[in-house]
Design a protein around this motif. Structure first.
Motif, PDB file in Angstrom:
ATOM      1  N   LYS A  19       0.849  -1.185   0.000  1.00  0.00           N
ATOM      2  CA  LYS A  19       0.000   0.000   0.000  1.00  0.00           C
ATOM      3  C   LYS A  19       0.887   1.237   0.000  1.00  0.00           C
ATOM      4  O   LYS A  19       1.625   1.489   0.947  1.00  0.00           O
ATOM      5  N   HIS A  20       0.840   1.975  -1.074  1.00  0.00           N
ATOM      6  CA  HIS A  20       1.573   3.228  -1.184  1.00  0.00           C
ATOM      7  C   HIS A  20       0.578   4.375  -1.206  1.00  0.00           C
ATOM      8  O   HIS A  20      -0.458   4.273  -1.847  1.00  0.00           O
ATOM      9  N   PHE A  21       0.892   5.427  -0.488  1.00  0.00           N
ATOM     10  CA  PHE A  21       0.045   6.617  -0.566  1.00  0.00           C
ATOM     11  C   PHE A  21       0.766   7.671  -1.404  1.00  0.00           C
ATOM     12  O   PHE A  21       1.884   8.056  -1.067  1.00  0.00           O
ATOM     13  N   PRO A  22       0.142   8.129  -2.470  1.00  0.00           N
ATOM     14  CA  PRO A  22       0.783   9.170  -3.259  1.00  0.00           C
ATOM     15  C   PRO A  22       0.770  10.492  -2.492  1.00  0.00           C
ATOM     16  O   PRO A  22      -0.167  10.760  -1.731  1.00  0.00           O
ATOM     17  N   ILE A  23       1.815  11.286  -2.631  1.00  0.00           N
ATOM     18  CA  ILE A  23       1.765  12.629  -2.050  1.00  0.00           C
ATOM     19  C   ILE A  23       1.803  13.658  -3.168  1.00  0.00           C
ATOM     20  O   ILE A  23       2.544  13.522  -4.142  1.00  0.00           O
ATOM     21  N   TYR A  24       0.977  14.672  -3.024  1.00  0.00           N
ATOM     22  CA  TYR A  24       0.804  15.666  -4.078  1.00  0.00           C
ATOM     23  C   TYR A  24       1.301  17.024  -3.626  1.00  0.00           C
ATOM     24  O   TYR A  24       1.340  17.325  -2.445  1.00  0.00           O
ATOM     25  N   THR A  25       1.646  17.872  -4.585  1.00  0.00           N
ATOM     26  CA  THR A  25       1.957  19.266  -4.266  1.00  0.00           C
ATOM     27  C   THR A  25       0.638  19.956  -3.972  1.00  0.00           C
ATOM     28  O   THR A  25      -0.407  19.566  -4.483  1.00  0.00           O
ATOM     29  N   ARG A  26       0.710  21.014  -3.184  1.00  0.00           N
ATOM     30  CA  ARG A  26      -0.526  21.664  -2.805  1.00  0.00           C
ATOM     31  C   ARG A  26      -0.901  22.819  -3.742  1.00  0.00           C
ATOM     32  O   ARG A  26      -1.255  23.900  -3.313  1.00  0.00           O
ATOM     33  N   GLY A  27      -0.783  22.614  -5.052  1.00  0.00           N
ATOM     34  CA  GLY A  27      -1.161  23.653  -6.010  1.00  0.00           C
ATOM     35  C   GLY A  27      -2.663  23.831  -6.034  1.00  0.00           C
ATOM     36  O   GLY A  27      -3.413  22.972  -5.582  1.00  0.00           O
ATOM     37  N   ILE A  28      -3.125  24.941  -6.564  1.00  0.00           N
ATOM     38  CA  ILE A  28      -4.564  25.187  -6.602  1.00  0.00           C
ATOM     39  C   ILE A  28      -5.195  24.488  -7.801  1.00  0.00           C
ATOM     40  O   ILE A  28      -6.220  23.837  -7.707  1.00  0.00           O
ATOM     41  N   PHE A  29      -4.553  24.631  -8.946  1.00  0.00           N
ATOM     42  CA  PHE A  29      -5.139  24.064 -10.165  1.00  0.00           C
ATOM     43  C   PHE A  29      -4.567  22.705 -10.515  1.00  0.00           C
ATOM     44  O   PHE A  29      -5.289  21.782 -10.842  1.00  0.00           O
ATOM     45  N   LEU A  30      -3.270  22.632 -10.423  1.00  0.00           N
ATOM     46  CA  LEU A  30      -2.631  21.385 -10.814  1.00  0.00           C
ATOM     47  C   LEU A  30      -2.305  20.555  -9.585  1.00  0.00           C
ATOM     48  O   LEU A  30      -1.669  21.031  -8.651  1.00  0.00           O
ATOM     49  N   LYS A  31      -2.759  19.330  -9.595  1.00  0.00           N
ATOM     50  CA  LYS A  31      -2.375  18.429  -8.525  1.00  0.00           C
ATOM     51  C   LYS A  31      -1.288  17.533  -9.104  1.00  0.00           C
ATOM     52  O   LYS A  31      -1.522  16.810 -10.069  1.00  0.00           O
ATOM     53  N   LYS A  32      -0.088  17.674  -8.566  1.00  0.00           N
ATOM     54  CA  LYS A  32       1.001  16.914  -9.136  1.00  0.00           C
ATOM     55  C   LYS A  32       1.548  15.937  -8.108  1.00  0.00           C
ATOM     56  O   LYS A  32       1.823  16.314  -6.970  1.00  0.00           O
ATOM     57  N   GLN A  33       1.688  14.687  -8.520  1.00  0.00           N
ATOM     58  CA  GLN A  33       2.223  13.724  -7.580  1.00  0.00           C
ATOM     59  C   GLN A  33       3.724  13.921  -7.455  1.00  0.00           C
ATOM     60  O   GLN A  33       4.435  13.947  -8.454  1.00  0.00           O
ATOM     61  N   VAL A  34       4.191  14.099  -6.212  1.00  0.00           N
ATOM     62  CA  VAL A  34       5.614  14.350  -6.041  1.00  0.00           C
ATOM     63  C   VAL A  34       6.342  13.209  -5.336  1.00  0.00           C
ATOM     64  O   VAL A  34       7.553  13.259  -5.181  1.00  0.00           O
ATOM     65  N   GLY A  35       5.608  12.214  -4.903  1.00  0.00           N
ATOM     66  CA  GLY A  35       6.294  11.107  -4.239  1.00  0.00           C
ATOM     67  C   GLY A  35       5.309  10.068  -3.742  1.00  0.00           C
ATOM     68  O   GLY A  35       4.105  10.182  -3.959  1.00  0.00           O
ATOM     69  N   LEU A  36       5.853   9.060  -3.082  1.00  0.00           N
ATOM     70  CA  LEU A  36       5.029   7.970  -2.576  1.00  0.00           C
ATOM     71  C   LEU A  36       5.429   7.674  -1.144  1.00  0.00           C
ATOM     72  O   LEU A  36       6.620   7.606  -0.832  1.00  0.00           O
ATOM     73  N   ILE A  37       4.426   7.493  -0.297  1.00  0.00           N
ATOM     74  CA  ILE A  37       4.740   7.003   1.037  1.00  0.00           C
ATOM     75  C   ILE A  37       4.627   5.485   1.007  1.00  0.00           C
ATOM     76  O   ILE A  37       3.572   4.946   0.681  1.00  0.00           O
ATOM     77  N   HIS A  38       5.717   4.821   1.314  1.00  0.00           N
ATOM     78  CA  HIS A  38       5.723   3.359   1.284  1.00  0.00           C
ATOM     79  C   HIS A  38       5.214   2.846   2.626  1.00  0.00           C
ATOM     80  O   HIS A  38       6.005   2.481   3.482  1.00  0.00           O
ATOM     81  N   ALA A  39       3.899   2.879   2.798  1.00  0.00           N
ATOM     82  CA  ALA A  39       3.337   2.533   4.107  1.00  0.00           C
ATOM     83  C   ALA A  39       3.452   1.034   4.385  1.00  0.00           C
ATOM     84  O   ALA A  39       3.857   0.624   5.464  1.00  0.00           O
ATOM     85  N   VAL A  40       3.068   0.223   3.409  1.00  0.00           N
ATOM     86  CA  VAL A  40       3.207  -1.226   3.526  1.00  0.00           C
ATOM     87  C   VAL A  40       3.856  -1.691   2.237  1.00  0.00           C
ATOM     88  O   VAL A  40       3.412  -1.334   1.152  1.00  0.00           O
ATOM     89  N   ASP A  41       4.916  -2.477   2.352  1.00  0.00           N
ATOM     90  CA  ASP A  41       5.695  -2.784   1.170  1.00  0.00           C
ATOM     91  C   ASP A  41       5.981  -4.270   1.046  1.00  0.00           C
ATOM     92  O   ASP A  41       6.991  -4.748   1.535  1.00  0.00           O
ATOM     93  N   ASP A  42       5.063  -4.961   0.426  1.00  0.00           N
ATOM     94  CA  ASP A  42       5.285  -6.366   0.123  1.00  0.00           C
ATOM     95  C   ASP A  42       5.353  -7.224   1.380  1.00  0.00           C
ATOM     96  O   ASP A  42       6.398  -7.790   1.706  1.00  0.00           O
ATOM     97  N   ILE A  43       4.243  -7.296   2.080  1.00  0.00           N
ATOM     98  CA  ILE A  43       4.242  -8.174   3.258  1.00  0.00           C
ATOM     99  C   ILE A  43       3.340  -9.379   3.012  1.00  0.00           C
ATOM    100  O   ILE A  43       2.326  -9.281   2.322  1.00  0.00           O
ATOM    101  N   SER A  44       3.748 -10.509   3.574  1.00  0.00           N
ATOM    102  CA  SER A  44       2.967 -11.730   3.485  1.00  0.00           C
ATOM    103  C   SER A  44       2.917 -12.388   4.861  1.00  0.00           C
ATOM    104  O   SER A  44       3.930 -12.458   5.546  1.00  0.00           O
ATOM    105  N   PHE A  45       1.730 -12.820   5.232  1.00  0.00           N
ATOM    106  CA  PHE A  45       1.597 -13.614   6.450  1.00  0.00           C
ATOM    107  C   PHE A  45       0.233 -14.290   6.401  1.00  0.00           C
ATOM    108  O   PHE A  45      -0.628 -13.915   5.603  1.00  0.00           O
ATOM    109  N   SER A  46       0.070 -15.311   7.246  1.00  0.00           N
ATOM    110  CA  SER A  46      -1.250 -15.914   7.294  1.00  0.00           C
ATOM    111  C   SER A  46      -1.642 -16.154   8.735  1.00  0.00           C
ATOM    112  O   SER A  46      -0.788 -16.273   9.620  1.00  0.00           O
TER     113      SER A  46
END
Ligand SMILES: Nc1ncnc2c1ncn2[C@@H]1O[C@H](COP(=O)(O)OP(=O)(O)O)[C@@H](O)[C@H]1O
Ligand SMILES: Nc1ncnc2c1ncn2[C@@H]1O[C@H](COP(=O)(O)OP(=O)(O)O)[C@@H](O)[C@H]1O
Ligand code: SF4
Ligand SMILES: [Mg+2]
Ligand SMILES: [Mg+2]
Lengths: 337, 335
Positions: A19-46
């Motif tokens: 699960k990655h959360f995109p982070i955007y610039t806080r522009g008024i008109f243009l929302k531009k993705q500037v990065g990703l928060i790697h909240a959960v990165d390839d986990i496996s369990f049962s």
């Protein structure tokens, strides 16, 4: 034979969840993705039917995001989640209302903050019976009978039914949340830091309650906490997370007695033991957790690791490897067979 | 040796609210010896913070100190003028809060915040003060101090902010540091760093510290002595080993057994029944009696005094000497 197989089967299987959360610039008109928060990165369990599986780690390591992904409150970026043999991301993202309802009934949750999770305008009776009215068509009489059973089960009084959440203490509110979650007899209960906001004397009451209820109903628990001592108290197996990854997974006793990952070792040694004569061999980790926006590309723990690291640690993410007896570790330096 | 630095006698601090008078601190006695760490423990609402705020005489309205003495170096702080007190506050007695943001100003750089305290208590030039500030950052182990000093608080993590708050507090080399849950909001690995830092600084600067916490693990680790509060009153006070191995107050005992421990794995935690009492109409007699398994008639009628039952060990319980409490840690290491 067939029945036996079903009983022993894993109830929940999380595979390569991201699960990655995109982070955007806080522009008024243009929302531009500037990065990703790697909240959960390839986990496996049962998780096995009837067990309590613990997910531990420090704040921001991705525990809540994992829980929210299972409940589809956050839409996973990728990965598979099987619940009772069915892939549920597909179900949740489909238009099949009936199937989704069924899942929502079977997987219930209790969150950390019993103040925020209860609607202040609803009476306790309404709060607890709401999931029953959504998921069942019980006649009023039986609904109330069930309500009083639930109140008794979680240690509340019948007269509490007509009261509002603000009239209750933190511990009592958490009891209300638990009663509500159990009303529809879920197969899996996800408890995300259920005692973190409670005082020690009240905390023990809630932990004991969770334990009793599990014995009674054989519910499977996913217990999430940053507090290793409560995890030790409740869980059968534990996975330790660090920066969106699972670094170690083992049976509780095994994990606490012989931790292998350097992060788990440091984490366990950091917990103050309520015994002034206990031997202390504290491992103080250098530095702090790096930013989840540009996490280290190799081992996430590499920047704070106390082992002598090498190129492998820096360049390649270590895989979670089974080293025997159901004990898994993700560390280049602990790959003992 | 063992010189008394601070003595609180019969402190009462009440809040006059619309709902009634909240008896937050209701007859508290505490002693702090020079250079020691006193752990002040109790659950939330037991009066730990209000006690600390009373020592500094910064209890927020509608709170008022109603009664009692706070003797610091043989002078009663409650009788001092506000002006005389300003000399003591920050300079002799410093305070750090649970939430470091409370003690840091968000619109000032770290440099500004440190210079402010340094210049308030010392007559040196700005340049010297800046050098001193960087020294302080080194002392609290901030990496790249000459860069970080130009940061604003929001640019720093919780652990770093707490280090800055500590730097600010120790800038004037106080004799007494009041640390109110300084690590409660931090993760355990960061808590371990900060506690070690505070211990080292305390020894190095020879100051005494009142460490306020609800975590019995933390006090076991770093306190020399412990005072346990319950609902605005002291239950028990003794050296750390005695509290953990020979507690005589049922509440102290209950606190110890209610904590799930890494050391002892029990199937079921012992539970203290009921909830923390309301302080507007606290229970009569012993405030713990409605939750106490040893309560007798007398406990509901009279308030037990804090009595010294052996040198350095004080207990406020009528039955302290007749009931036999067993430490959850076992009796092996007793004495
Ligand atoms: N809705 C969101 N948008 C952006 N980032 C988020 C969101 N939810 C969580 N995060 C980030 O994901 C990471 C993991 O958070 P979380 O799962 O809440 O951790 P934990 O529960 O272990 O404390 C953190 O860096 C957090 O800031
Ligand atoms: N500003 C205030 N107004 C009213 N009551 C207060 C105020 N501050 C504290 N109290 C009350 O005083 C009691 C003790 O509070 P506190 O010293 O903050 O407890 P602790 O620090 O042990 O958690 C609590 O019951 C609290 O409600
Ligand atoms: S005085 Fe009585 S009620 Fe209070 S702690 Fe002692 S036995 Fe319990
Ligand atoms: Mg969380
Ligand atoms: Mg407080």
């Amino acid at each position: 034979m067939e029945v036996q197989k079903i009983i022993n089967k894993e109830i929940l299987e999380v595979q390569n969840l991201v699960k990655h959360f995109p982070i955007y610039t806080r522009g008024i008109f243009l929302k531009k993705q500037v990065g990703l928060i790697h909240a959960v990165d390839d986990i496996s369990f049962s998780i096995k039917r009837g067990e309590t599986f613990g997910l531990v780690g420090e704040s921001g390591c991705g525990k809540t995001t994992t829980a929210r992904s299972i409940l589809y409150l956050d839409q996973p970026t990728s990965g598979k989640i099987n619940f009772e043999g069915k892939e549920i991301i597909t179900i949740f993202s489909s238009k099949n209302k009936e199937e989704k309802q069924k899942l929502r009934r079977k997987i219930q949750y209790v969150f950390q903050n019993p103040y925020a999770s209860l609607d202040p305008r609803m009476t306790v009776a309404d709060i607890i019976t709401e999931p029953l009215t959504i998921h069942t068509s019980l006649p009023k009489k039986e609904l109330y009978q069930k309500l009083y059973e639930l109140l008794e089960l979680v240690g509340l009084e019948p007269y509490h039914a007509e009261r509002y959440p603000h009239e209750f203490s933190g511990g009592q509110r958490q009891r209300i949340c638990i009663a509500r979650a159990l009303a529809v007899e879920p197969k899996l209960l996800i408890a995300d830091e259920p005692v973190a906001s409670l005082d020690v004397s009240v905390r023990a009451q809630i932990l004991n309650l969770l334990k009793d209820l599990q014995q009674k109903f054989n519910t499977t628990y996913l217990y999430i906490s940053h507090d290793l001592s409560t995890v030790r108290h409740l869980c059968n197996r534990v996975a330790v997370m660090y920066m969106g990854r699972i670094v170690e997974l083992a049976e509780t006793q095994e994990l606490f007695d012989s931790p292998l990952h350097p992060y788990t070792k440091a984490l366990l040694s950091s917990i103050p033991i309520p015994d002034p004569l206990a031997k202390k061999s504290r491992i103080i980790l250098p530095g702090e957790v790096p930013s989840p926006i540009n996490p280290p590309i190799g081992c996430r723990f590499e920047t704070r690791c106390i082992y002598k690291k090498d190129q492998n640690c820096i360049k390649y993410p270590p895989k979670l490897v089974h080293i025997g007896k159901g004990h898994f570790v993700a560390c280049e330096k602990t790959k003992k067979p | 040796m063992n010189k008394e630095l601070l003595r609180i006698e019969g402190l009462k601090t009440y809040f006059d609210t619309w709902a009634g008078i909240v008896k937050a601190v209701d007859g508290v006695d505490i002693e702090v010896i020079e250079g020691e760490t006193l752990g002040l423990v109790g659950e939330s609402g037991s009066g730990k913070s209000v006690t600390a705020l009373s020592i500094m005489r910064i209890v927020p309205s509608p709170g008022k100190i109603i009664e009692g003495k706070i003797i610091y170096k043989e002078e009663n702080l409650l009788e001092k003028s506000e002006k005389a007190l300003r000399e003591i506050r920050g300079k002799e007695i410093a305070y750090i809060f649970q939430d470091p943001s409370t003690s840091l100003n968000p619109v000032l750089t770290i440099a500004d915040q440190l210079l402010e305290v340094i210049l308030a208590h010392q007559e040196i030039s700005k340049k010297e003060a800046l050098e001193k500030a960087i020294e302080l950052l080194k002392l609290v182990e901030i990496p790249d101090p000459d860069v970080k000093i130009w940061n604003y608080p929001h640019q720093l993590s919780g652990g770093m902010k707490q280090r800055i708050a500590i730097a600010r507090a120790i800038a004037s080399q106080p004799n007494l540091l009041l640390a109110d849950e300084p690590t409660t909001n931090l993760d355990v690995t960061i808590q371990a760093q900060i506690l070690e830092l505070m211990q080292n600084l305390r020894k190095r600067l020879g100051m005494a510290m009142i460490l306020i916490t609800h975590d019995m693990g933390v006090v076991a680790d770093i306190a020399d002595r412990i005072t346990v509060l319950y609902a605005g009153r002291v239950c028990e006070s003794a050296d750390t080993k005695t509290i953990f191995y020979k507690a005589k107050h049922p509440y102290t005992q209950a606190l110890l057994t209610a904590v799930p421990s890494l050391a002892l794995r029990t199937d079921k935690l012992k539970v203290i029944p009921g909830n923390i009492p309301n302080l507007i109409e606290p229970p009569s007699g012993c405030r713990f009696h409605p939750r106490c398994e040893y309560a007798i008639e007398k406990c509901t009628e009279k308030i037990p005094e804090l009595i010294e039952i052996e040198p350095g060990h004080k207990v406020a319980c009528f039955r302290a000497l007749e009931i036999n409490l067993e430490s959850p840690l076992g009796g092996a290491k007793n004495n």
